[in-house]
Design an enzyme around this catalytic site. Sequence first.
Site, PDB file in Angstrom:
ATOM      1  N   GLU A   1       0.919  -1.719  -0.235  1.00  0.00           N
ATOM      2  CA  GLU A   1      -0.283   0.210   0.456  1.00  0.00           C
ATOM      3  C   GLU A   1       0.762   1.360   0.040  1.00  0.00           C
ATOM      4  OE1 GLU A   1      -2.732   0.557   3.357  1.00  0.00           O
ATOM      5  OE2 GLU A   1      -2.254   2.771   3.233  1.00  0.00           O
TER       6      GLU A   1
ATOM      7  N   CYS B   1      -2.431   7.474   5.160  1.00  0.00           N
ATOM      8  CA  CYS B   1      -2.715   7.525   4.101  1.00  0.00           C
ATOM      9  C   CYS B   1      -4.543   7.365   2.768  1.00  0.00           C
ATOM     10  CB  CYS B   1      -2.512   5.120   3.374  1.00  0.00           C
ATOM     11  SG  CYS B   1      -3.295   4.403   3.869  1.00  0.00           S
TER      12      CYS B   1
END
Length: 525
Positions: free
Chosen positions: A265, A302
């Site tokens: 990620e 994120c």
Amino acid sequence: MSITGENLIGASAVRGTGESFQAIEAATGEPIAPAFGGASLEDLDRALTLASEAFGTYSETDLETRAKFLETIADEILAIGDELVERAMAESGLPRPRLEGERGRTVGQLKMFAGVVRDGAFLDLRIDPALPERKPMPRPDLRLRNIPVGPVAVFGASNFPLAFSVAGGDTASALAAGCPVVVKAHPAHPGTSELVGRAVQKAVAACGLPEGVFSLLFDAGRIIGQALVADARVAAVGFTGSRAGGLALMKIASTRDVPIPVYAEMSSINPVVLFPGALAARGDAIAKAFAGSVTLGAGQFCTNPGLILGLEGDALDGFVAAAGAALSETPASTMLTPGIHAAYEKGVAKLAGHAAVKEIARGKPGAPTAGQAGLYEVDAETFLADPALQEEIFGATGLVVRCADLDQLSRVLASLEGQLTAAIHIDETDHDAARSLLPLLERKVGRILVNGFGTGVEVAHAMVHGGPFPATSDGRTTSVGSLAINRFLRPVSYQDLPDDLLPAPLKSDNPLGAPRRVDGGAPAR
Ligand SMILES: NC(=O)c1ccc[n+]([C@@H]2O[C@H](COP(=O)([O-])OP(=O)(O)OC[C@H]3O[C@@H](n4cnc5c(N)ncnc54)[C@H](O)[C@@H]3O)[C@@H](O)[C@H]2O)c1
Ligand SMILES: O=CCCC(=O)C(=O)O
């Protein structure tokens, strides 16, 4: 529990003979004792030998034992008590309530996977019974189950020292799948990592599992991480961090003799689309909520809403003014590491230095390692012409893109790289316009949300925390929620095996009582 600075290799604690390093107190920049001995390549080899040895036994543990193991890890983490929160606060600069919440999320996540394991549906058992009389060809007896892929390498993330670190989502889902785990600790929170690692180590022993089910290695450099991914004994990788780091690990994994998947990620700016009806009805409230989301955890999420799209007009002007006012009152917040702070400053300076970008507001300045919030704006044509404007700035800064109309707004969305989330703010009057954008959003992101912001991911069965590249390396998966277990499983089909040779979950009398799909019907126990 005392922190010794040792690597945890199976059941042992071993002082690494590699380069030593210390944690840095995020708020002051002062080193925190003790020194951590970086793992040597011999330490890595030992951890992977133990993991390989453990795989056979651990992969076939009965589901109740595996579920109990995950729950025991959760209990052992809670048993560390306040020392864990205190240490994580010092190392990350994140505040107590955030870390207490993150500990709850970590423990809850482990317990959710215990439930997933007990349920057994993750095995995806399928039976197509033989049809010996079928014409023109008989059908063989076919039985399918998912098996774990093998030892998994997990890289702890800097920004979630508990929920995305040593016993975070990647580790919990890999252990739930039946894979031993070797964690490369993030060097920004080694003490927190050791405390959690020792909790996992205790749980391994308490549950009578092979010691190689879990190891934890320290290295402030890159040698151990790279060797871990390159090692033939590792079957898959979980990573959350920078795009450069994720890409480097993907390259190593794809050029091995036997390539393996890296579930990385990496970067996302999480577009937020403000529709006119919603802005007219409650622009100020949306602006305040945006300011709260973009500055949460010093913006080091994120899921941080880094890009705001709206249609030119009074309503957007009002939003920009209100968001700017809210952000200008926001105190600067300590960032995770001096390096992450420096990268943030560089990103903001680059954005602010763009000839067509206008500053709307800066938050209050603070200590040298504190991130000062920021809000900027640019017109859509400029944004479309310059891909650098969609680079992630990891911190509390957002960019508003002013669009002339819905067509231009959808062109901006279409120009974006893959994202973790997209948020749309709508009223009843915006539904038709929103509906027209949904197919585009589905192609761009892993999660679409209405009248909210992506920060604060729910750990749940229907969650997708993933998205097309570069949000992640593989948009078919998630790193949060129960579906994350699928990353570490692969299906095997058994054709015409006699019952006594079949694995237990597929035997005719279903001794596990796990749900099975017989002849394409609905799963039943
Ligand atoms: N989008 C996100 O969720 C997210 C999260 C954290 C960090 N970041 C970004 O990453 C930057 C640096 O932060 P970070 O330290 O957390 O991430 P990072 O990618 O630099 O490091 C993460 C982990 O990967 C290892 N690593 C990195 N590059 C490697 C390589 N080439 N070979 C082997 N191992 C490697 C590091 O040692 C660490 O353990 C931030 O400024 C931010 O831009 C993004
Ligand atoms: O930083 C990545 C994870 C973000 C998250 O889990 C959240 O927003 O809760």
